[in-house]
Design an enzyme around this catalytic site. Sequence first.
Site, PDB file in Angstrom:
ATOM      1  CG  ASP A   8      -0.806   3.447   5.886  1.00  0.00           C
ATOM      2  OD1 ASP A   8      -1.338   3.699   4.593  1.00  0.00           O
ATOM      3  OD2 ASP A   8      -0.877   3.472   6.637  1.00  0.00           O
TER       4      ASP A   8
ATOM      5  CG  ASP B 139      -1.759   1.356   1.216  1.00  0.00           C
ATOM      6  OD1 ASP B 139      -2.049   1.747  -0.088  1.00  0.00           O
ATOM      7  OD2 ASP B 139      -1.941   1.551   2.203  1.00  0.00           O
TER       8      ASP B 139
ATOM      9  CD  GLU C  65      -4.703   1.409  -2.832  1.00  0.00           C
ATOM     10  OE1 GLU C  65      -4.621   0.743  -1.531  1.00  0.00           O
ATOM     11  OE2 GLU C  65      -4.942   2.761  -2.588  1.00  0.00           O
TER      12      GLU C  65
END
EC number: 3.1.21.10
Lengths: 185, 185
Positions: B141, B7, B68
């Site tokens: 996260d 992430d 991501e």
Amino acid sequence: MRVLGVDPGLTRCGVGVVEGVAGRPLTMIGVGVVRTPADADLGHRLVAVEQGIEQWLDEHRPEFVAVERVFSQHNVRTVMGTAQASAVAILCASRRGIPVALHTPSEVKAAVTGSGRADKAQVGAMVTRLLRLAAPPRPADAADALALAICHIWRAPAQNRLQQAVALHTAAATRTAPHTKGRTA
Amino acid sequence: MRVLGVDPGLTRCGVGVVEGVAGRPLTMIGVGVVRTPADADLGHRLVAVEQGIEQWLDEHRPEFVAVERVFSQHNVRTVMGTAQASAVAILCASRRGIPVALHTPSEVKAAVTGSGRADKAQVGAMVTRLLRLAAPPRPADAADALALAICHIWRAPAQNRLQQAVALHTAAATRTAPHTKGRTA
């Protein structure tokens, strides 16, 4: 000083090396474009940008790297690629301990043409004149990379003076502190 | 399959390693956050992200990396940092020849919660359940990185079937071509 300018991009990443100091004629050491195929996947493209930048750093040993500061633009897809290519260029330089400066497009245009809103043709014409080239560098990304390097050389004295002022102030404060302490103890 | 989920972020880059296959219980191999100081310059931060990702790749040897996919958000400054951190993660994996997949936030949420509009708490709760953890991983996260890895493991069979179908079709076309040519010659 020798500066590598980088106009970041995934499809075309402009690179240009300029040597000189503010107030004297500048010399172009090299100019080119690192290209990656638009149909390759993002990972391969970033690796190709890294290899290209590394080659330019190996060959020309710049003391500074100047990269265009990326802003959000209308085309989100383009700005992402630009941000990612710029990250690779900044990473390559920082890994070697080479100082990296970011300059906005309008700072660069203002530095070389006198106007922050100059068009590409005007920037190309001034780069050609300032570096005493026979013709404007092509593509425009290559000219922009040279303009970034020139901008950095010309702005550096002001930035250095600012840094020196800060350093002097800090040093003065450090020198003063023990003295004051001695008097009040 | 072993997947490292990332992430991306400059201040906090979530990382999580999950092992398993679709349809069987999954195992968390590791989870953490690569942090860089907000007051450091961009170059140093990108170098720190690179070193952090490299450590995770060295230690856990994932076969896939799932990152991501970054979209333009309201906060331009944040999205730039995210794009640049993601570039470093993708670069690190691609340099080693590890396949990188990008998944959108809504794909990840839909994969682990059934809804593409799930909130962070819901994603955290499902990650905790699916990996049989004692508590939701913190910060968010880190949980998001695990969700990315889970998403990749669950989406991979469909992607593999698609790739196999394309490969079969291509192979069939290749086999057919010489035969046809032979008949018309």
